[in-house]
Design a protein around this motif. Structure first.
Motif, PDB file in Angstrom:
ATOM      1  N   LYS A  19      -8.913  98.743  47.318  1.00  0.00           N
ATOM      2  CA  LYS A  19     -10.278  99.034  47.969  1.00  0.00           C
ATOM      3  C   LYS A  19     -10.410  99.292  49.458  1.00  0.00           C
ATOM      4  CE  LYS A  19     -12.059  94.228  47.609  1.00  0.00           C
ATOM      5  NZ  LYS A  19     -12.455  94.108  48.772  1.00  0.00           N
ATOM      6  N   ASP A  47       4.974  86.252  54.974  1.00  0.00           N
ATOM      7  CA  ASP A  47       5.656  87.327  54.083  1.00  0.00           C
ATOM      8  C   ASP A  47       5.826  88.525  54.704  1.00  0.00           C
ATOM      9  OD1 ASP A  47       7.208  88.111  51.392  1.00  0.00           O
ATOM     10  OD2 ASP A  47       5.679  89.599  51.639  1.00  0.00           O
ATOM     11  N   SER A 142      12.362  90.146  45.404  1.00  0.00           N
ATOM     12  CA  SER A 142      11.362  90.202  44.978  1.00  0.00           C
ATOM     13  C   SER A 142      11.320  91.345  43.699  1.00  0.00           C
ATOM     14  CB  SER A 142      10.360  91.013  46.020  1.00  0.00           C
ATOM     15  OG  SER A 142       9.142  91.481  46.096  1.00  0.00           O
ATOM     16  N   SER A 192       0.048  88.980  44.720  1.00  0.00           N
ATOM     17  CA  SER A 192      -0.916  89.849  43.902  1.00  0.00           C
ATOM     18  C   SER A 192      -1.921  89.091  43.172  1.00  0.00           C
ATOM     19  CB  SER A 192      -0.276  90.766  43.119  1.00  0.00           C
ATOM     20  OG  SER A 192       0.289  91.827  43.766  1.00  0.00           O
ATOM     21  N   ASP A 253      -7.328  91.747  55.174  1.00  0.00           N
ATOM     22  CA  ASP A 253      -7.567  92.709  55.959  1.00  0.00           C
ATOM     23  C   ASP A 253      -8.124  92.173  57.496  1.00  0.00           C
ATOM     24  OD1 ASP A 253      -6.644  94.361  54.319  1.00  0.00           O
ATOM     25  OD2 ASP A 253      -8.709  94.991  53.696  1.00  0.00           O
TER      26      ASP A 253
HETATM   27  N1  NAP Z   1       7.261  93.952  46.243  1.00  0.00           N
HETATM   28  C1  NAP Z   1       6.937  93.219  47.126  1.00  0.00           C
HETATM   29  O1  NAP Z   1       7.646  92.361  47.569  1.00  0.00           O
HETATM   30  C2  NAP Z   1       5.532  93.080  47.418  1.00  0.00           C
HETATM   31  C3  NAP Z   1       4.640  93.886  46.870  1.00  0.00           C
HETATM   32  C4  NAP Z   1       3.403  93.846  47.290  1.00  0.00           C
HETATM   33  C5  NAP Z   1       2.677  92.887  48.129  1.00  0.00           C
HETATM   34  N2  NAP Z   1       3.841  92.171  48.737  1.00  0.00           N
HETATM   35  C6  NAP Z   1       3.555  90.874  49.764  1.00  0.00           C
HETATM   36  O2  NAP Z   1       2.239  90.561  49.030  1.00  0.00           O
HETATM   37  C7  NAP Z   1       1.056  90.345  49.794  1.00  0.00           C
HETATM   38  C8  NAP Z   1      -0.258  90.221  49.329  1.00  0.00           C
HETATM   39  O3  NAP Z   1      -0.192  91.757  48.846  1.00  0.00           O
HETATM   40  P1  NAP Z   1      -1.069  91.904  47.329  1.00  0.00           P
HETATM   41  O4  NAP Z   1      -1.019  93.438  47.400  1.00  0.00           O
HETATM   42  O5  NAP Z   1      -0.411  91.571  46.559  1.00  0.00           O
HETATM   43  O6  NAP Z   1      -2.463  91.730  47.760  1.00  0.00           O
HETATM   44  P2  NAP Z   1      -3.416  90.667  47.131  1.00  0.00           P
HETATM   45  O7  NAP Z   1      -3.373  89.337  47.795  1.00  0.00           O
HETATM   46  O8  NAP Z   1      -3.479  90.569  45.574  1.00  0.00           O
HETATM   47  O9  NAP Z   1      -4.840  91.327  47.647  1.00  0.00           O
HETATM   48  C9  NAP Z   1      -4.870  91.600  49.018  1.00  0.00           C
HETATM   49  C10 NAP Z   1      -6.368  92.442  49.119  1.00  0.00           C
HETATM   50  O10 NAP Z   1      -7.367  91.571  48.440  1.00  0.00           O
HETATM   51  C11 NAP Z   1      -8.681  91.819  49.416  1.00  0.00           C
HETATM   52  N3  NAP Z   1      -9.003  90.589  49.798  1.00  0.00           N
HETATM   53  C12 NAP Z   1      -8.428  89.543  50.077  1.00  0.00           C
HETATM   54  N4  NAP Z   1      -9.184  88.483  50.409  1.00  0.00           N
HETATM   55  C13 NAP Z   1     -10.260  89.040  50.211  1.00  0.00           C
HETATM   56  C14 NAP Z   1     -11.647  88.258  50.554  1.00  0.00           C
HETATM   57  N5  NAP Z   1     -11.540  87.231  50.801  1.00  0.00           N
HETATM   58  N6  NAP Z   1     -12.848  89.152  50.388  1.00  0.00           N
HETATM   59  C15 NAP Z   1     -12.600  90.204  49.857  1.00  0.00           C
HETATM   60  N7  NAP Z   1     -11.484  91.149  49.658  1.00  0.00           N
HETATM   61  C16 NAP Z   1     -10.352  90.181  49.829  1.00  0.00           C
HETATM   62  C17 NAP Z   1      -8.109  92.544  50.557  1.00  0.00           C
HETATM   63  O11 NAP Z   1      -8.327  94.108  50.200  1.00  0.00           O
HETATM   64  P3  NAP Z   1      -9.481  95.236  51.099  1.00  0.00           P
HETATM   65  O12 NAP Z   1      -8.454  95.947  51.745  1.00  0.00           O
HETATM   66  O13 NAP Z   1      -9.943  96.012  49.888  1.00  0.00           O
HETATM   67  O14 NAP Z   1     -10.317  94.427  51.659  1.00  0.00           O
HETATM   68  C18 NAP Z   1      -6.742  92.723  50.633  1.00  0.00           C
HETATM   69  O15 NAP Z   1      -5.935  93.730  51.023  1.00  0.00           O
HETATM   70  C19 NAP Z   1       1.444  91.508  50.936  1.00  0.00           C
HETATM   71  O16 NAP Z   1       0.650  91.218  52.134  1.00  0.00           O
HETATM   72  C20 NAP Z   1       3.003  91.266  51.061  1.00  0.00           C
HETATM   73  O17 NAP Z   1       3.404  90.494  51.760  1.00  0.00           O
HETATM   74  C21 NAP Z   1       5.089  92.234  48.331  1.00  0.00           C
END
Ligand code: NAP
Length: 298
Positions: A19, A47, A142, A192, A253
């Motif tokens: 998004k 993290d 992970s 996620s 963000d």
């Molecule tokens: N393999 C791995 O180890 C791995 C992989 C992925 C992520 N991670 C970790 O997991 C964390 C979470 O990442 P994720 O990709 O899973 O994300 P998520 O927590 O499922 O989604 C995060 C996204 O949701 C949106 N969001 C969050 N709060 C919001 C709100 N109050 N209102 C509107 N939109 C909101 C934002 O998107 P918009 O940008 O659209 O505003 C944000 O970038 C990362 O920061 C990272 O540390 C680890």
């Protein structure tokens, strides 16, 4: 209540997410205000990873080392160099790089960032040596796939595991993963909750390559509205209320998204009926929807 939350930082180090309403990586000031608000509101787990752009450096510049918090970072993929060097030593060098990047003396957790490393004896040895030397308190992995999650929690080699989990991705509930993790004292971090933001998108904004997700999002709306929750609230509480999940790793963000998400927890009481309605409703969704690595445009 906030001890179940872990702030993810990929959003601070890279332009990230499906998004991404601001259309860019947050500025340093924006990232610092997210981190400051997280700490002031009692979040103590963060993290990050060496491959999250400048996320580790942003944490150091913010001064994360001055706070009593727990930082988890990850080993970058492909360190093996085709077996040419001393791989266990490279693991130690990488963790030391992360410590310097972050400006801290030790990490609470250090995770493998790709599954194949878990099956590499020298890499596991490297992690164990780092733990023995006190560079990291907890080691782990992970994962993306249930099979790797099960192998890891059954192995007796890890303290921490990070899994993908959300309303649309309940694959691990169809296994005995959560029971095994508990029995083997492995702390489960689930990322996620918003599926990188897909679960929060307005139907009209869903990109063409994820068009198949629309009927599921509509069904999600129908289900949660009946109980008086928004998709955002239900997605967050779905992970928050799962008994097998020890920490939710969520990304934001900006400070306003962080504060909105923290407020959701106040609605946890009474979520159980909605939770039960969501459990199982979205089982067996196609991997092309639930696995961001399969999304064509990301
Ligand atoms: N393999 C791995 O180890 C791995 C992989 C992925 C992520 N991670 C970790 O997991 C964390 C979470 O990442 P994720 O990709 O899973 O994300 P998520 O927590 O499922 O989604 C995060 C996204 O949701 C949106 N969001 C969050 N709060 C919001 C709100 N109050 N209102 C509107 N939109 C909101 C934002 O998107 P918009 O940008 O659209 O505003 C944000 O970038 C990362 O920061 C990272 O540390 C680890």
């Amino acid at each position: 209540m906030l001890d179940k939350l872990c702030l993810g930082t990929v959003q601070l180090g890279l332009k990230y997410g499906i998004k991404n309403e601001i259309g860019r990586q947050p500025t340093h000031e924006e990232s610092f205000s997210v981190l400051q608000a997280a700490i002031e509101n009692g979040i103590t787990y963060f993290d990050t990873a060496s491959v999250y752009g400048n996320a580790e450096a942003i944490l150091r510049e913010f001064g994360i080392g001055h706070y009593d918090v727990n930082i988890i970072s990850k080993l970058k993929p492909n360190i093996d160099n085709n077996g040419a060097g001393d791989t266990a030593k490279v693991v130690q060098q990488e963790i030391v790089k992360s410590l310097l990047n972050l400006g801290v003396d030790f990490l609470d957790g250090y995770l493998l960032h790709e599954a194949k490393d878990f099956y590499h004896t020298e890499i596991i040895k490297g992690l164990q040596v780092c733990k023995h030397k006190g560079l990291v308190k907890n080691i782990g992995i992970s994962v993306y796939e249930p099979e790797d999650a099960l192998n890891a929690v059954n192995s007796g080699k890890i303290d921490y595991i990070q899994i993908p989990y959300n309303v649309f991705d309940q694959r691990l509930d169809q296994t005995d993963f959560f029971e095994i993790a508990k029995k083997n004292h492995v702390t489960v971090f689930a990322r996620s909750a918003f599926l990188q933001g897909l679960l929060l998108m307005r139907i009209e904004d869903v990109p063409r390559y994820l068009i198949e997700a629309i009927p599921y999002l509509e069904k999600f709306d129908d289900t949660v509205l009946k109980f008086g929750y928004s998709r955002r609230e239900a997605a967050f509480l779905f992970n928050y209320c799962h008994n097998g999940i020890d920490k939710i790793v969520f990304g934001v963000d900006n400070e306003s998204q962080l504060m909105d998400n923290l407020k959701i927890i106040e609605k946890a009481n009474g979520f159980i009926e909605c939770y039960n309605a969501l459990c199982g409703t979205f089982r067996n969704i196609e991997d092309e929807i639930i696995m961001p690595s399969r999304w064509i445009n990301t």
